[in-house]
Design an enzyme around this catalytic site. Structure first.
Site, PDB file in Angstrom:
ATOM      1  CG  HIS A 188       4.228  -9.535  -4.158  1.00 28.41           C
ATOM      2  ND1 HIS A 188       5.417  -8.856  -4.279  1.00 28.41           N
ATOM      3  CD2 HIS A 188       3.252  -8.608  -4.276  1.00 28.41           C
ATOM      4  CE1 HIS A 188       5.167  -7.565  -4.457  1.00 28.41           C
ATOM      5  NE2 HIS A 188       3.864  -7.390  -4.462  1.00 28.41           N
ATOM      6  CD  GLU A 209       2.914  -4.364  -6.477  1.00 24.95           C
ATOM      7  OE1 GLU A 209       3.099  -4.904  -5.368  1.00 24.95           O
ATOM      8  OE2 GLU A 209       2.021  -3.528  -6.699  1.00 24.95           O
ATOM      9  CD  GLU A 212      -2.774  -4.910  -2.607  1.00 24.87           C
ATOM     10  OE1 GLU A 212      -3.174  -4.554  -1.485  1.00 24.87           O
ATOM     11  OE2 GLU A 212      -1.610  -5.290  -2.825  1.00 24.87           O
ATOM     12  CG  ASP A 245       8.592  -9.725  -4.290  1.00 19.80           C
ATOM     13  OD1 ASP A 245       7.573 -10.453  -4.388  1.00 19.80           O
ATOM     14  OD2 ASP A 245       8.618  -8.730  -3.548  1.00 19.80           O
ATOM     15  CG  ASN A 296      -1.098  -3.892  -9.628  1.00 21.51           C
ATOM     16  OD1 ASN A 296      -0.587  -4.702 -10.400  1.00 21.51           O
ATOM     17  ND2 ASN A 296      -0.485  -3.474  -8.513  1.00 21.51           N
TER      18      ASN A 296
END
Ligand code: XIL
Length: 297
Positions: A205, A232, A127, A234, A169
């Site tokens: 996400h 990650e 990030e 979801d 990432n």
């Protein structure tokens, strides 16, 4: 295949989950983990605050609980995350300049060395780019040590664990946008100058599903000569089940998209409280999203 991991393996991919050391005593949780997944990520236990709570004092007990579970079950381990502006120990939050740079690089070296040979892929930097249209780096204490902090971290990680794939990432990078293009330009620059980088992680996400240019975005990174991993995943929202299938289909369409990790097992394990973005309900039952994911693999 009849499980996520076995089906992904038939396609030459892994299917992983973020897990928490504190849940390894929950039998429902562990039985789903062991049945369905062939890769794990420590949800918090390998982050800077967890592994170096005071400067120079390293604690790997919770990270090791996760690593040992994975190794004993033949699962891959994704390392997450060596450097990030969040979840830094307070001593690092209060540092700057060359003292912080040296502490950060030492952290990369020590953690990657400790786990050398056990980690399939490391999120070396997490990030580091700003949201929005600027394409700029995110302002952070690490960024203020100099724009070369990311490449310094990747070089230190390579030296410490030459066998691990080294990933950058980030989130909101799923489609082709200013943020993902800035990362694309960084990876292209690293490749041209020989800075070691092997993969880009798309956190993914999501709400309802991926953007329509998800596959094209994955492909453009692959075309730079790096792997792409969905790190990650979801998905909240009413189109969740078809959204999961779209993510799987996009990854399978690009040879260098090598694996998918969901960010938790049951909805009750998710950091997105109340959004129920995962594949299993709070009781551990398979959701429609599970079935659509398995069918797409
Ligand atoms: C989250 C964890 O899931 C939470 O338990 C923790 O409180 C905060 O961090 N991007 C990342 C992950 O890279 O490390 C974050 O994990 C979710 C967003």
């Amino acid at each position: 295949g009849t499980t996520l991991g076995a089906s992904a393996a038939e396609k030459g991919r892994y299917f992983g989950a973020a897990i928490a050391a504190g849940r390894l005593s929950d039998s429902t949780y562990v039985s789903i983990l062991n049945r369905e997944f062939n890769s794990v990520t420590a949800e918090n236990e390998m982050k800077w605050d967890a592994t170096e709570p005071s400067q120079g004092n390293f604690t790997f007990s919770n990270g090791d609980r996760i690593a040992n579970h994975a190794i004993s079950r033949g699962m891959k381990i994704r390392g997450h995350a060596l450097l990030w502006h969040q979840q830094q120990p307070s001593w690092a939050q209060n540092m700057s300049g060359s003292a912080l740079r040296n502490a950060a690089i030492n952290h990369v070296t020590r953690v990657a060395s400790y786990y050398r040979g056990k980690i399939h892929s490391w999120d070396v930097v997490n990030e580091a780019f700003a949201d929005g249209t600027s394409g700029a780096r995110r302002d952070s204490n690490l960024q203020r040590t100099g724009n070369d902090w990311i490449e310094a971290a990747f070089r230190a990680a390579r030296a410490a664990d030459p066998g691990a794939k080294l990933c950058y990432n980030d989130y909101n990078t799923d489609g082709i946008n200013a943020k993902s293009t800035a990362i694309y330009n960084m990876v292209r620059d690293f490749k041209s100058r020989g800075v070691p980088i092997d993969c880009v992680g798309l956190q993914s996400h999501l709400t309802n599903g991926p953007p329509s240019d998800y596959r094209a975005n994955i492909q453009r990174f692959a075309d730079l000569g790096v792997d792409v991993q969905i790190t990650e995943l979801d998905i909240s929202g009413s189109s969740q089940a078809s959204g999961y299938a779209s993510v799987v289909n996009a990854c399978l369409a690009v040879a260098r998209c090598t694996g998918i990790t969901v960010w938790g097992i049951r909805d009750s394990d998710s950091w997105r409280t109340g959004q129920n973005p995962l594949l299993f309900d709070a009781s551990g039952n398979k959701k429609a999203a599970y079935t659509s994911t398995l069918n797409a693999l």
